[in-house]
Design an enzyme around this catalytic site. Structure first.
Site, PDB file in Angstrom:
ATOM      1  N   ASN A  44       0.872  -1.182   0.000  1.00  0.00           N
ATOM      2  CA  ASN A  44       0.000   0.000   0.000  1.00  0.00           C
ATOM      3  C   ASN A  44       0.906   1.228   0.000  1.00  0.00           C
ATOM      4  OD1 ASN A  44      -1.791   2.054   0.551  1.00  0.00           O
ATOM      5  ND2 ASN A  44      -2.165   1.436   2.679  1.00  0.00           N
ATOM      6  N   TRP A  45       0.983   1.874  -1.138  1.00  0.00           N
ATOM      7  CA  TRP A  45       1.919   2.999  -1.265  1.00  0.00           C
ATOM      8  C   TRP A  45       1.384   4.296  -0.665  1.00  0.00           C
ATOM      9  CZ3 TRP A  45       4.358   2.664  -6.881  1.00  0.00           C
ATOM     10  CH2 TRP A  45       5.258   1.602  -6.905  1.00  0.00           C
ATOM     11  N   LYS A  46       0.114   4.306  -0.300  1.00  0.00           N
ATOM     12  CA  LYS A  46      -0.495   5.541   0.248  1.00  0.00           C
ATOM     13  C   LYS A  46      -0.223   6.699  -0.715  1.00  0.00           C
ATOM     14  CE  LYS A  46       0.059   3.451   4.723  1.00  0.00           C
ATOM     15  NZ  LYS A  46       0.065   3.599   6.163  1.00  0.00           N
ATOM     16  N   GLY A  82       2.509   2.273  10.667  1.00  0.00           N
ATOM     17  CA  GLY A  82       3.481   3.348  10.487  1.00  0.00           C
ATOM     18  C   GLY A  82       4.242   3.717  11.748  1.00  0.00           C
ATOM     19  N   GLU A 114      -6.799   4.923   7.750  1.00  0.00           N
ATOM     20  CA  GLU A 114      -6.611   6.347   7.428  1.00  0.00           C
ATOM     21  C   GLU A 114      -7.857   6.919   6.754  1.00  0.00           C
ATOM     22  OE1 GLU A 114      -2.890   5.754   5.371  1.00  0.00           O
ATOM     23  OE2 GLU A 114      -1.970   5.202   7.277  1.00  0.00           O
ATOM     24  N   GLU A 174      -5.440  -4.795  10.517  1.00  0.00           N
ATOM     25  CA  GLU A 174      -4.419  -3.786  10.760  1.00  0.00           C
ATOM     26  C   GLU A 174      -4.708  -3.052  12.063  1.00  0.00           C
ATOM     27  OE1 GLU A 174      -2.299  -2.589   6.873  1.00  0.00           O
ATOM     28  OE2 GLU A 174      -4.008  -1.270   7.152  1.00  0.00           O
ATOM     29  N   HIS A 231      -9.383   1.382   4.779  1.00  0.00           N
ATOM     30  CA  HIS A 231      -8.118   1.561   5.510  1.00  0.00           C
ATOM     31  C   HIS A 231      -8.363   2.505   6.687  1.00  0.00           C
ATOM     32  CE1 HIS A 231      -4.041   2.753   6.471  1.00  0.00           C
ATOM     33  NE2 HIS A 231      -3.642   1.662   5.856  1.00  0.00           N
ATOM     34  N   SER A 289       3.375  -2.131  10.297  1.00  0.00           N
ATOM     35  CA  SER A 289       4.822  -2.281  10.474  1.00  0.00           C
ATOM     36  C   SER A 289       5.309  -3.693  10.138  1.00  0.00           C
ATOM     37  CB  SER A 289       5.250  -1.851  11.885  1.00  0.00           C
ATOM     38  OG  SER A 289       4.888  -0.491  12.103  1.00  0.00           O
ATOM     39  N   GLY A 323       2.896  -1.187   4.262  1.00  0.00           N
ATOM     40  CA  GLY A 323       3.057   0.234   3.960  1.00  0.00           C
ATOM     41  C   GLY A 323       4.505   0.556   3.681  1.00  0.00           C
ATOM     42  N   GLY A 324       5.192   1.081   4.697  1.00  0.00           N
ATOM     43  CA  GLY A 324       6.563   1.566   4.543  1.00  0.00           C
ATOM     44  C   GLY A 324       7.507   0.594   3.851  1.00  0.00           C
TER      45      GLY A 324
HETATM   46  P1  PGA Z   1       2.919   0.236   7.608  1.00  0.00           P
HETATM   47  O1  PGA Z   1       1.476   0.529   6.936  1.00  0.00           O
HETATM   48  O2  PGA Z   1       3.382  -1.093   7.068  1.00  0.00           O
HETATM   49  O3  PGA Z   1       3.785   1.377   7.162  1.00  0.00           O
HETATM   50  O4  PGA Z   1       2.704   0.195   9.069  1.00  0.00           O
HETATM   51  C1  PGA Z   1       0.553  -0.506   6.729  1.00  0.00           C
HETATM   52  C2  PGA Z   1      -0.712   0.053   6.136  1.00  0.00           C
HETATM   53  O5  PGA Z   1      -1.106   1.174   6.476  1.00  0.00           O
HETATM   54  O6  PGA Z   1      -1.380  -0.623   5.319  1.00  0.00           O
END
Ligand code: PGA
Length: 253
Positions: free
Chosen positions: A9-11, A175, A99, A169, A97, A215, A236-237
């Protein structure tokens, strides 16, 4: 046997130029892969979808959108439809998600419309659920996660289990570098599958892939994948760099 699925997930990261460079790096790494098992999905910003579709054509990498609006078309400034995502190369769509829930106020009822829209457009939903730290501390993890699942899947029949992916999640792990213990992630994944069994029957529920997200990285992915109810990760990251994403793909086989 459920096929593991690793979705990046590149956001709101990466220009089209950066996405193209990532694709070239990942393709070079994939050449080393001899018939791998896990499914590889990249979910870039909308602007990079068509670029990646072309750059990754003929490779095993699939694409997903990070969101969609539950209408075919119309006067919805700033939104994107499932058919537009499909046309740009997506076969998956991330829905709900944390967010989106937190910053855009998306409710379970609205997410239910999105899941239905994704399915009717031939997109496979990656439905995200997860509790906040306060909810976990308050002993509400199970009720929050199962409630989010029930809300987003209201009115859907067991046939959804053919395509549905759930991403567990925990909000406090996203993050933050503070990943959940694999055993804790398994506990929630098990509760989610239990809910699916009660709603749709064991055979259908056992088809649904449940990812861990929060994470997830090369150092901890194997621990999650070893859990009986966890079938991959939403990343994510660590999915922003081809090298770390590749390390996770290798761990998943
Ligand atoms: P993260 O993000 O791996 O950077 O914690 C995961 C996500 O939001 O899907």
């Amino acid at each position: 046997m459920r096929r593991p699925i690793l979705a990046a997930n590149w956001k709101m990261y990466k220009t089209t130029a950066e996405a193209t460079a990532f694709a070239a790096e990942l393709l070079a790494l994939l050449k080393e892969r001899g018939g791998g098992q896990c499914e590889i999905v990249v979910c870039p910003p909308f602007t990079a979808l068509a670029v990646l579709r072309d750059a990754l054509a003929g490779s095993p990498v699939e694409l997903g959108g990070q969101n969609l609006y539950p209408q075919k078309e119309g006067a919805y400034t700033g939104e994107i439809s499932g058919s537009m995502l499909r046309e740009a190369g997506a076969s998956y769509a991330i829905i709900g998600h944390s967010e989106r829930r937190q910053y855009f106020g998306e409710s379970d009822a609205f997410l239910n419309e999105k899941v239905k829209a994704a399915l009717s457009e031939g997109l496979k939903p990656i439905l995200c659920v997860g509790e906040t730290l306060a909810q976990r501390r308050g002993g509400e993890m199970a009720s929050v996660c199962q409630g989010q699942l029930a809300g987003a899947l209201a009115g859907l029949d067991p046939s959804i289990c053919d395509t549905l992916v759930i991403a567990y999640e925990p909000v406090w792990a996203i993050g933050t570098g503070e990943s959940a213990q694999a055993a804790d992630a398994q506990e929630t994944a098990g509760l989610l599958r239990q809910w699916l069994r009660e709603a749709y029957g064991a055979t259908a529920a056992d088809q649904v892939r449940i990812q861990y997200g929060g994470s997830a990285k090369p150092e901890n992915i194997a621990g999650y994948l070893a859990m009986p109810d966890i079938d991959g990760a939403l990343i994510g990251g660590a999915g922003l760099k081809a090298a770390s994403y590749w390390a996770m793909i290798q761990a998943a086989g």
